[in-house]
Design a protein around this motif. Sequence first.
Motif: not given
Length: 116
Positions: A35, A48-49, A58-60, A64-65, A68-70, A81
């Motif tokens: 995370s 955050v993610a 993944t969850t956000y 930030v949806k 952002f990309t984790i 991130l």
Amino acid sequence: QVQLVESGGGLVQPGGSLRLSCAASGFIFSVYTMSWYRQAPGKERELVATISTVGGITTYADSVKGRFTISRDNAKNTVYLQMNSLKPEDTAVYYCNVAVRRADYWGKGTLVTVSS
């Protein structure tokens, strides 16, 4: 022992991008959900993610949806991130987190400042 080391923070203008990295050691990285959290000045730490192990689900946070990309690289024991379209309200210290055997572990954080 479990160690998490964040990097990649810095000063960026609104609308810009940054990619944070978290290098992990001391546990079997591939079997744990990872995370990212952040804490802005005067505010509580917020999630955050997250990214799971199998399937990389993944969850956000709503804030930030879409921006952002984790992601994770299990061969490198690293979670990332990618932050795009950054806003001043994204300014915070960003922390990497893992829960191993019911204990929470945190890195020291990396500061992201979004300002013109």
